[in-house]
Design an enzyme around this catalytic site. Structure first.
Site, PDB file in Angstrom:
ATOM      1  N   SER A   8      62.366  75.959 -66.636  1.00  0.00           N
ATOM      2  CA  SER A   8      62.004  77.047 -65.715  1.00  0.00           C
ATOM      3  C   SER A   8      63.003  78.185 -65.816  1.00  0.00           C
ATOM      4  O   SER A   8      64.161  77.972 -66.152  1.00  0.00           O
ATOM      5  CB  SER A   8      61.971  76.527 -64.280  1.00  0.00           C
ATOM      6  OG  SER A   8      63.224  75.998 -63.922  1.00  0.00           O
ATOM      7  N   CYS A   9      62.537  79.381 -65.504  1.00  0.00           N
ATOM      8  CA  CYS A   9      63.365  80.573 -65.634  1.00  0.00           C
ATOM      9  C   CYS A   9      62.929  81.591 -64.588  1.00  0.00           C
ATOM     10  O   CYS A   9      61.969  81.374 -63.862  1.00  0.00           O
ATOM     11  CB  CYS A   9      63.224  81.188 -67.029  1.00  0.00           C
ATOM     12  SG  CYS A   9      63.367  80.000 -68.386  1.00  0.00           S
ATOM     13  N   THR A  10      63.632  82.713 -64.528  1.00  0.00           N
ATOM     14  CA  THR A  10      63.213  83.847 -63.715  1.00  0.00           C
ATOM     15  C   THR A  10      63.439  85.116 -64.526  1.00  0.00           C
ATOM     16  O   THR A  10      64.490  85.272 -65.147  1.00  0.00           O
ATOM     17  CB  THR A  10      64.002  83.930 -62.399  1.00  0.00           C
ATOM     18  OG1 THR A  10      63.919  82.674 -61.724  1.00  0.00           O
ATOM     19  CG2 THR A  10      63.446  85.024 -61.498  1.00  0.00           C
TER      20      THR A  10
END
Length: 470
Positions: A8-10
């Site tokens: 997951s990332c942003t």
């Protein structure tokens, strides 16, 4: 030693008219499924670029074109595939891949994911050395998706000095891409984000050739118009606690009016957003290291009421952050800067590296899979472990370090940019040397911080004993 895979990332994207100095800016946290996944920063020379590429994760295979460009990359330190994540090529084209996103079962039923397709491990390596513009990046990945498929749903980012593009996949082979307006910003938190697609607007949208027909044939469009998020995305309980709160907090920081009347679990946050002021490098670092400060959801807050309800952006699973700035009004030879931070973003700092270089500093390049304070990744990882358990007593020292090192970084950019370097054959080597000097300063400052934190935290550990008590 094995490490948990990426999950997951942003993402934060800023158009050139929305940024503080007219740069296009793209940024993305790379997060992993576990807390530790050592990263390094390198330059890939054309002679080192593979021609017959084979992925370790999926077995994806592709024959790559001749004459690749030189590019920067932030791969894994472990021998588990490349996972290049973010970089800039020698034509000042930037790429970050990928923002893992969500889709829905009806889409996956109509166009299943492909087990041996392209994915996060591969995308930077098979794309960035072969493109001369952000648009070309979209088209190259689109062709790969249509021919080979993908094993995951992803958001992929490209920029050059004029444009920022965000591309999202749908199912195994379909995709859409939208140009971020020059005066806008985007926050993308592991969710399908692109909204209304204008198929007639070729300047601002690209898509797989049969995208509209595909949605019609499989009864995917339940509304009017063509809202990509509504057709191909999801609104699950996981989204409400894991994804949308991050967009809510970031939009709230840059423009509180955007979320007026909306909560952290809102399903109708805008994709294309506008801020009432210009956006800085520091703004992006704050967002990508944030943990719901000044709200009841802050896990480090003294009076937090619900500190585990929502997944924060700045989290122990952060591994690498690249903020890539392509600057206007300077020679092309010094236009691209990759601001790099390693390990957990609430506690690290950004370091500006010019990307027109032959090599990267050993402190950032030679990361091992065992802990060592000769490595930027591991030093910052150790700092994050200490700071998380002693947040209230140590955060002032960390914020002082961050302010001073960011000030130093901006000063380095100003100083190097105003020097006598031109588009000569010497620029690349000069910038390589300047990056080394920057890294040396950051290494010393980070070691000083580590020493200070260890000294303070040592007196606070359980079982600490003082003669002063008796």
């Amino acid at each position: 030693m094995s490490f948990t895979k990426h999950s997951s990332c942003t993402t934060v994207l800023v158009g050139k008219a929305a940024s503080f100095d007219g740069s296009t800016i793209i940024a993305r946290n790379e997060d992993a499924g576990g807390s530790v996944n050592p990263k390094r920063f390198e330059v890939v020379q054309p002679d080192d670029q593979p021609r017959d590429y084979v992925a370790k994760e999926s077995g994806f295979k592709i024959t790559l074109p001749d004459n690749p460009l030189r590019y920067t990359s932030t791969p894994d330190a472990a021998d588990d595939g490349v996972w290049g994540e973010a970089g800039v090529n020698s034509k000042n084209i930037a790429m970050s891949a990928t923002e893992t996103i969500t889709t829905n079962p009806r889409v996956l039923g109509a166009d299943p994911l492909v087990a041996d397709g392209v994915g996060e491990e591969d995308l930077l390596t098979v794309t960035l050395p072969y493109i001369s513009s952000a648009r070309e990046g979209v088209l190259r990945v689109g062709e790969i998706l249509e021919n080979h498929g993908t094993y995951e749903s992803n958001g992929i980012i490209f920029s050059d000095k004029d444009e920022v593009w965000y591309m999202e996949t749908a199912g195994g082979h379909h995709w859409v891409a939208q140009r971020v307006p020059d005066d806008a910003f985007v926050i993308a938190p592991n969710q399908t984000g692109i909204q209304e697609v204008d198929f007639a607007d070729k300047d601002n949208f690209m898509y797989s050739a049969d995208l509209k027909k595909f949605a019609e044939n499989h009864n995917l469009n339940l509304g009017t118009g063509f809202n990509f998020r509504e057709i191909f995305g999801s609104h699950s309980q996981l989204d409400h606690h894991y994804n949308t709160p991050r967009a809510w907090f970031a939009q709230r920081y840059l423009n509180p009016e955007l979320v007026e009347g909306k909560g952290p679990m809102s399903d109708d946050l805008d994709f294309i957003c506008h801020a009432p002021r210009k956006i800085t490098i520091e703004d992006i670092k704050y967002i990508l290291g944030s943990h719901y400060q000044d709200t009841q959801y802050d896990p480090f807050g003294k009076d937090a009421m619900e500190p585990t309800k929502f997944r924060p952006i700045g989290i122990n699973r952060n591994q690498e952050l690249s903020i890539i700035q392509i600057r206007p009004n300077v020679p092309d030879s010094i236009a691209a800067i990759q601001w790099l931070a390693l390990a957990t973003n609430p506690f690290n700092t950004l370091v500006p590296f010019f990307t027109n270089v032959n090599n990267t500093p050993a402190y950032f390049r030679d990361t091992t899979t065992t802990a060592s304070t000769s490595s930027a990744y591991w030093t910052n990882r150790i700092i994050s472990v200490i700071a998380a358990d002693h947040y209230q007593s140590l955060i002032a020292d960390i914020e002082d370090y961050q302010e001073k090192t960011l000030g130093y970084g901006h000063h380095r950019v100003e100083t190097i940019s105003s020097s006598s370097m031109t588009d000569s054959s010497m620029v690349t080597q000069e910038l390589t040397n300047e990056n080394q000097a920057t890294a040396d300063h950051i290494e010393n400052a980070t070691n000083e911080l580590l020493t200070k934190l260890v000294t303070k935290a040592a007196g606070e550990v359980k079982g600490a004993f003082s003669h002063d008590l008796y």
